[in-house]
Design a protein around this motif. Structure first.
Motif, short mmCIF file in Angstrom:
data_model
loop_
_atom_site.label_atom_id
_atom_site.label_comp_id
_atom_site.label_asym_id
_atom_site.label_seq_id
_atom_site.Cartn_x
_atom_site.Cartn_y
_atom_site.Cartn_z
N GLY A 1 0.92 -1.18 -0.04
CA GLY A 1 -0.03 0.20 0.08
C GLY A 1 0.76 1.33 -0.06
O GLY A 1 1.90 1.26 -0.40
N ILE A 2 0.13 2.31 0.37
CA ILE A 2 1.06 3.60 0.45
C ILE A 2 0.47 4.01 1.73
O ILE A 2 -0.58 4.12 2.52
CB ILE A 2 0.68 4.30 -0.74
CG1 ILE A 2 -0.99 5.04 -0.49
CG2 ILE A 2 1.05 3.98 -1.95
CD1 ILE A 2 -1.30 6.02 -1.51
N THR A 3 1.68 5.20 2.36
CA THR A 3 1.31 5.98 3.44
C THR A 3 1.43 7.49 2.71
O THR A 3 1.97 7.70 1.73
CB THR A 3 2.42 6.20 4.62
OG1 THR A 3 3.72 6.26 3.69
CG2 THR A 3 2.48 4.69 5.22
N SER A 4 0.35 8.37 3.28
CA SER A 4 -0.13 9.53 2.69
C SER A 4 0.26 10.62 3.80
O SER A 4 -0.68 10.50 4.84
CB SER A 4 -1.27 9.60 1.84
OG SER A 4 -1.45 10.70 1.20
N GLN A 5 1.13 11.66 3.20
CA GLN A 5 1.28 12.64 4.59
C GLN A 5 1.43 13.75 3.70
O GLN A 5 2.28 13.89 2.67
CB GLN A 5 2.30 12.30 5.52
CG GLN A 5 2.44 13.31 6.58
CD GLN A 5 3.82 13.18 7.36
OE1 GLN A 5 4.88 12.89 6.58
NE2 GLN A 5 3.99 13.89 8.48
N ASP A 6 0.89 15.13 4.17
CA ASP A 6 1.43 16.42 3.55
C ASP A 6 2.78 16.56 3.51
O ASP A 6 3.32 17.27 2.42
CB ASP A 6 0.50 17.42 4.28
CG ASP A 6 -1.08 17.35 4.03
OD1 ASP A 6 -1.48 16.83 3.15
OD2 ASP A 6 -1.60 18.09 4.77
N ALA A 7 3.60 16.32 4.58
CA ALA A 7 4.83 16.69 4.63
C ALA A 7 5.58 15.60 3.66
O ALA A 7 6.83 16.29 3.22
CB ALA A 7 5.51 16.72 6.08
N GLY B 1 -8.54 11.26 6.34
CA GLY B 1 -7.56 11.84 5.96
C GLY B 1 -6.96 13.35 6.57
O GLY B 1 -6.23 13.91 6.43
N ASP B 2 -7.56 13.52 7.96
CA ASP B 2 -7.30 14.53 8.95
C ASP B 2 -6.13 14.05 9.76
O ASP B 2 -6.21 13.24 10.50
CB ASP B 2 -8.38 14.71 9.71
CG ASP B 2 -9.80 15.09 9.13
OD1 ASP B 2 -9.49 15.93 8.07
OD2 ASP B 2 -10.82 14.70 9.33
N GLU B 3 -4.86 14.75 9.44
CA GLU B 3 -3.69 14.54 10.14
C GLU B 3 -3.88 15.10 11.59
O GLU B 3 -4.30 15.96 11.84
CB GLU B 3 -2.65 15.18 9.42
CG GLU B 3 -2.26 14.58 7.79
CD GLU B 3 -1.05 14.91 7.21
OE1 GLU B 3 -0.37 15.85 8.01
OE2 GLU B 3 -0.84 14.66 5.91
N TYR B 4 -3.23 14.07 12.55
CA TYR B 4 -3.24 14.48 13.75
C TYR B 4 -1.81 14.06 14.36
O TYR B 4 -0.98 13.43 13.65
CB TYR B 4 -4.31 13.73 14.44
CG TYR B 4 -4.06 12.08 14.65
CD1 TYR B 4 -3.51 11.58 15.63
CD2 TYR B 4 -4.65 11.43 13.17
CE1 TYR B 4 -3.61 10.11 15.45
CE2 TYR B 4 -4.43 10.11 13.32
CZ TYR B 4 -3.99 9.44 14.41
OH TYR B 4 -3.83 8.00 14.47
N GLY C 1 6.35 17.40 18.80
CA GLY C 1 7.63 17.24 17.93
C GLY C 1 7.67 15.98 17.17
O GLY C 1 8.63 15.96 16.49
N THR C 2 6.71 15.32 16.97
CA THR C 2 6.53 14.00 16.13
C THR C 2 5.88 14.51 14.92
O THR C 2 5.59 15.39 14.66
CB THR C 2 5.69 12.93 16.82
OG1 THR C 2 4.45 13.34 17.10
CG2 THR C 2 6.27 12.44 18.12
N GLY C 3 6.16 13.62 14.07
CA GLY C 3 5.41 13.61 12.71
C GLY C 3 3.96 13.65 12.66
O GLY C 3 3.59 12.93 13.50
N HIS C 4 3.33 14.41 11.97
CA HIS C 4 1.69 14.42 12.02
C HIS C 4 1.32 12.92 11.20
O HIS C 4 2.33 12.45 10.23
CB HIS C 4 1.46 15.31 11.14
CG HIS C 4 1.13 16.56 12.16
ND1 HIS C 4 0.47 17.81 11.74
CD2 HIS C 4 1.90 17.11 13.13
CE1 HIS C 4 0.75 18.79 12.46
NE2 HIS C 4 1.85 18.53 13.29
N ILE C 5 0.47 12.35 11.93
CA ILE C 5 -0.08 10.87 11.34
C ILE C 5 -0.89 11.15 10.00
O ILE C 5 -1.93 11.86 10.31
CB ILE C 5 -0.54 10.26 12.44
CG1 ILE C 5 0.64 9.84 13.76
CG2 ILE C 5 -0.87 8.82 11.94
CD1 ILE C 5 -0.25 9.76 14.83
N GLY C 6 -0.48 10.75 9.06
CA GLY C 6 -1.60 10.70 7.73
C GLY C 6 -2.15 9.34 7.66
O GLY C 6 -2.76 9.03 8.64
#
Length: 915
Positions: free
Chosen positions: A244-250, A891-894, A899-904
């Protein structure tokens, strides 16, 4: 001829001796096959297990008539009479109406129905694993009532219950087939990074709250048990592949691959073996929080900017003090320019693990001798005081165990190696220092500022010119010069010029338990104990083990008594009492008792109550760490540790004018014997009033204690199950970090030299490990409801309330790291058989806003909700199940920590064979 006849009769005898052959199929009420069903001849240790199609064959020397006991998790046990030597049977199992009939072991170290457990226990079995809406079974644990999962990275998630959570969660224990899964170097579990493959998971059990009475010091906030499949019961080859894929704005869309295989063979009734392998690869959640940490500049345009995910800007100084007190230089703090985290890591996420086991039953019954080996290698991001890239980190475990239904004796070793791991904060700091020393950088800044001011520049223009001059020669990410310096820094374990972690720590553990219940009926009695020896070897990069490894040990013994009393035909009282004594060589022994009572009424209602105490010894880091984390130096409080940490520091020009030498040597003992509270120093900086300074001098750390009371109810109302509980916990000698500041000269409280040292910037910030005098309490409750609606649809939900009672204003320098939302709501809806061979499941979670407090950074975590979903389709003809799913499908990142990466989002399809 005689020889021929003898051989014929021998062969005929062998044939006659093993002529009973039973075959058939096990199905559920909907005629769907039930794989993994156990069929055992009652009174014998002879049996078999159904395959993926629910089929089985049992060859035995036993002559009919006899009876088979048929059991499968999630179904009501049944028996089948065998009356013929060659008999084919079709067995129909009825699904349990509730999960309360499932059997757990963790609550009392003995098998019992969840319904009758004396304490709260959550269970995640084969059915839940198959139907979880999460990407894997470990993520699926977050849907359990009362469970929190803090996401450190894609491959490192930290489980906790009932508050006081951090990524370095030393309050929570994780056992894999009886082995502690915490890393020797870090002293806490690192999720499932080097844990168990999905195809080998038999069940997962979770006990929230203190469990020290049976499981020792680390089972303080809860304990997670993962149990693998026995090759005697589950033989054959099974596998899965997930893509699959992971999707994150960053970080955008990135490929995600996860596959695993399990091979198990039952060679005979006496010997079996298995091998597992799994590999997960992906790209981690990128961390791009560039807001300034509290107490520093808010933006990258600020003079004293220290961004959360910018590294190298931790180095700062008061430029007037650095100039020797020149009046033309402003009395402000200026920081160096740092590098973004994405320039210092490739965000590789990887978890590769394998395990193997050999199992021998010399008498073909429940007595078993086993050797199990496990090894895992991974790449992940860990956030502690700084952000760390754990690259090619490995951990291995080796266990020998002897057991039967009444006892076990096991010994194992856990060893880790840091591989190519490094501190990303110090990577940024020392890349900066490689092209220009701190002294030269600030000298360029001060001289340029003074020159610009003298030629008529405004303050803003002078600062801009000063930074531009100081930045001359800066290494630019992406250039060969930057990459060459980066590679050099991350391979150097000297933190004055490098950032590599080195570690080859290990611990040895042995434990045993004997259950005397088979010897008498008056009361069930268990006794047991454990021993652990630590061997810490970080080569001075984490601990103060500069001259060789640090070794110490601890042990514990316990007993439990359990009695069931039939008060009437409808009411059963179950009393349980246990006590454990633990002793570390550094501290006095501690006794942890637990008392519980459970009333079962008409089999469908159970009321439970328990009172227990627990404790936790200070961890290896609490005792022996000696780590300069940039903004603070972490120094453990073991007496021998205080002076082992020693560094030499430069004294400011202003300090030298007071008659102080150009350099001073300060040991970690200064943090505990000659320090001010950090909050009071901040107040002094704002008011310039020495009277506000408060002496720190943290006490040396001692074990932490907790007393907890819990009341709960489990009940079945037609097809609805209710499980609820409330608890209250009181902590004494709460262990946490305290921030203090130790001056380079003077004695704290002298109202003279020590005050001058603080004013001149001649000091070091330390984090000590100590106990709070404050009253720390927590309380909460949870309720879970599950039912069947519209015929065969599963509907469930839970609500959890958690609250801390602690006066932070009265103890501003003490940190409890509660880090838990006050309110949590979870819900799930699905159907395992919507139509033939097709099922689906949807899980929704909502977390309230909460305050995150940790050494890396503090801040508010906004409330969030997330939705996971999956559909699955089974193809019995090829023994396969296909699944398509998504985590955080909205798809609402949180994020769950500062300090951690936002979860996509994660989208995947999977194919599972014969599992």
């Amino acid at each position: 001829m005689r020889t021929t006849l003898l051989l014929f009769f021998l062969l005929f005898g062998v044939f006659a001796y093993s002529q009973t052959s039973i075959s058939g199929t096990v199905v559920d009420q909907n005629n769907a096959p039930v794989p993994g069903t156990n069929l055992v001849i009652i009174g014998k240790a002879i049996g078999t297990v159904t395959d993926f199609d629910g089929k089985f064959t049992l060859n035995t020397s036993e002559e009919p008539p006899f009876t088979l006991n048929v059991t499968s998790i999630g179904f009501v046990p049944t028996t089948v009479s065998i009356t013929q030597t060659n008999q084919t049977v079709t067995i129909v199992l009825n699904e349990e109406q509730t999960r309360l009939d499932e059997v757990v072991i963790s609550a009392s170290r003995t098998p019992e129905r969840i319904f009758e457990s004396p304490v709260t226990v959550e269970r995640f079995g084969l059915k839940e694993i198959k139907n979880t809406a999460s990407a894997d079974f470990y993520d699926g644990l977050e849907n359990l009532k009362g469970v929190d999962i803090n996401t450190n990275s894609l491959t490192f998630k930290s489980i906790n219950t009932r508050g006081f959570a951090s990524f370095a969660n030393t309050r929570f224990m994780q056992l894999v087939d009886g082995m502690d899964n915490s890393t020797p170097a870090l002293n806490f579990p690192i999720g499932n990074l080097v844990g168990m493959g999905e195809t080998d998971v038999q069940s997962v059990e979770l006990l929230p709250g203190a469990s020290s009475a049976l499981y020792g010091a680390n089972a303080f906030n809860g304990i997670l048990f993962m149990r693998s499949k026995s090759p005697f019961d589950y033989s054959g080859i099974s596998a899965y592949a997930k893509r699959g894929i992971t999707s994150q704005d960053a970080s955008g869309d990135n490929a995600y691959t996860d596959f695993g295989i399990r091979a198990a063979l039952k060679f005979s009734e006496k010997f079996a073996g298995k091998v597992n392998f799994s590999s997960l690869r992906g790209v981690d959640w990128a961390a791009v929080d560039y807001s300034g940490k509290p107490g520093t500049g808010a933006t990258r345009a600020s003079l004293d900017y220290d961004g959360y995910n910018i590294y190298g800007d931790e180095v700062s100084t008061n430029i007037r003090a650095a100039s020797g007190g020149l009046g033309i230089i402003p009395d402000v703090v200026v920081s160096r320019t740092g590098y973004e985290e994405r320039d210092l890591t490739d965000y590789k996420a990887e978890s590769v693990k394998a395990d193997w086991g050999l199992y021998y039953r010399p008498w073909g019954n429940d007595f078993e001798i086993a050797y199990v080996g496990k090894i895992g290698k991974g790449a992940t991001i860990y956030q502690g005081t700084n952000r760390y890239n754990l690259n090619n980190f490995t951990q291995q475990q080796h266990k020998l165990e002897v057991k039967n239904d009444n006892f076990f004796l096991r010994g194992y070793v856990v060893a880790d190696k840091a591989g190519d791991s490094y501190d990303m904060v110090f990577t940024g700091i020392n890349i900066n220092r490689a092209w220009k020393s701190d002294e030269q950088w600030f000298s360029d800044y001060i001289n340029t500022y003074a020159g610009a001011t003298l030629t008529g520049a405004t303050d803003e223009e002078a600062h801009a010119a000063a930074r531009a001059k100081a930045e001359t020669g800066r290494l630019i990410p992406g250039t060969p010069e930057f990459q060459s310096t980066f590679n050099k820094v991350i391979k150097d374990p000297d933190f004055s010029k490098g950032s590599q972690f080195r570690d080859a720590s290990k611990y040895y553990h042995a434990d045993a338990n004997y259950n005397f219940s088979h010897l008498w009926d008056a009361v069930d009695v268990q006794v047991g104990g454990s021993y652990r020896k630590y061997d810490l070897n970080s080569f001075g990069t984490i601990y103060t083990d500069y001259d060789g490894s640090i070794k110490y040990s601890e042990f514990g013994i316990y007993t439990q008594l359990q009695k069931q009393i039939d008060l009437s035909e409808a009411v059963i009282l179950k009393l349980t009492g246990s006590a454990r004594y633990d002793k570390s060589e550094y501290f006095d022994g501690f006794l942890s008792p637990r008392i519980s009572a459970g009333f079962t009424i008409n089999r469908d209602h159970n009321i439970r109550a328990s009172v227990q105490t627990g404790f936790r010894n200070p961890t290896t880091q609490d005792l022996f760490i000696g780590l300069d984390a940039g903004r603070a130096i972490l120094v453990g409080s073991a007496p021998a540790n205080l002076d082992r940490y020693s560094r030499t520091y430069n004294v400011s020009a202003s300090g030298q004018l007071l008659g102080q030498p150009a350099t001073v040597t300060q040991t970690g003992g200064a943090a505990y014997n000659n320090s001010y509270l950090a909050a009071s120093v901040q107040e002094f900086a704002a008011t310039e009033n020495p009277a506000v300074l408060e002496i720190g001098n943290s006490d040396l750390v001692t074990p932490e204690k907790v007393s907890s009371a819990e009341i709960g109810y489990r009940g079945k109302l037609k097809n609805t199950v209710v499980d609820m509980s409330v608890y209250y916990s009181t902590y004494k000698d709460f262990i946490s970090g305290e921030n203090v500041i130790a001056p380079f000269y003077g004695e704290v409280g002298d109202n003279g030299l020590s005050v001058a040292a603080i004013a001149n910037g001649d000091y070091k910030v330390y984090q000590t490990y100590t106990n709070s005098d404050a009253n720390v309490n927590s309380y909460g409750g949870s309720i879970g409801i599950s039912t069947k609606i519209l015929g065969n649809f599963d509907l469930g939900g839970s609500y959890t309330f958690t609250q801390q009672d602690f006066d932070q204003e009265a103890f501003p320098d003490f940190r409890t790291n509660f880090n838990t939302p006050e309110h949590k709501v979870k819900a799930n809806f699905g159907n395992t058989d919507l139509f033939k061979n097709f099922g689906f499941n949807v899980a929704w979670r909502w977390n309230d806003t909460y305050y995150w407090q940790a050494t890396f950074g503090d801040g508010q975590i906004p409330s969030y909700h997330t939705l996971d979903a999956q559909i699955n389709f089974s193809v019995p003809s090829i023994k396969s199940t296909f699944k398509a799913g998504a985590s955080n499908v909205l798809g609402d990142e949180y994020f769950t920590a500062i300090g951690t990466g936002h979860i996509g989002s994660m989208y995947y399809v999977s194919w599972t064979i014969n599992n």
